[in-house]
Design a protein around this motif. Sequence first.
Motif: not given
Length: 292
Positions: A139-146
């Motif tokens: 899920x963290x990958x899909x949220x694209x934290x940048x």
Amino acid sequence: MRPQNPPVAVAFMLTATAFIAATMLFAKSLGTETLGPPLHPLQISHGRFLFAFLTIATMAAVLRPRISRPHFGLHIGRTLFGWGGVTLMFAAVAYIPLSDATAISFLNPVFGMLLAIPLLGERVGPWRWFAAFTALLGALVLLRPGPDSFQLAGLLALGAAVVMGMELIFIKKLANREGPFQILLVNNTIGLVIATVAVLPVWVMPTPAQWAALAGLGMLMAAAQACFVNAMARADASFITPFSYITLVFASLYDLLIFDVVPDAVSISGAAIILGGASLLAWRERRAKAAS
């Protein structure tokens, strides 16, 4: 009790996944300018419950199933969280790809597991913790934290998974108390009441195309629920539940055909990680049930 028939159960579950993905497609069409001025997520969820109720009530009038005294406290709790989760998901799909929203929605059993620790007193072993951590990492990958790529709307889908995880707590408490059809009927009746009250401040007259999409959304959801119940009645949950992940395939296909959205490498990676964690959790549940 129906006899076990795994092939038929799989057919029911695959049909349910196609229908569920189609409801997300209708929700995205209604929440964007595809069919006219975008409708508020509260109005989309109201249409979902309205037409699902009409469909199930019609089935009840024809089939005349036996109705026992329902546990309204559990039903209200289950329906309130179910309505909230559906509304958040309908809000999310207007802004992010169907595949991303669908993948994040697969976190609801993970949150259900985590919430069951304080609410149901369940114990969680290391493998289940690892599965939960893996899925949350996806899920963290899909949220694209940048700063340039973060998907704020992805938090809506994540919130939907949390809320629907809470719904699972009530579903567990309702299990074996009442018949599946009664649960569907009561759930959609209470859901219609909640959705009708909530939609009053934001309701607008839909276009003819939007009315058709709302009707399609509600009827497909009712059909998906019926297929899901029939699938669960013909095979063990630990066997049939992983087939629900095919929803992601249908969601990606619909997004490609209707909105020309092709999943990128980040979406594919995040979805794969979530599915890996969810599959590991389902496997551990099956092993635990076999050992008990």
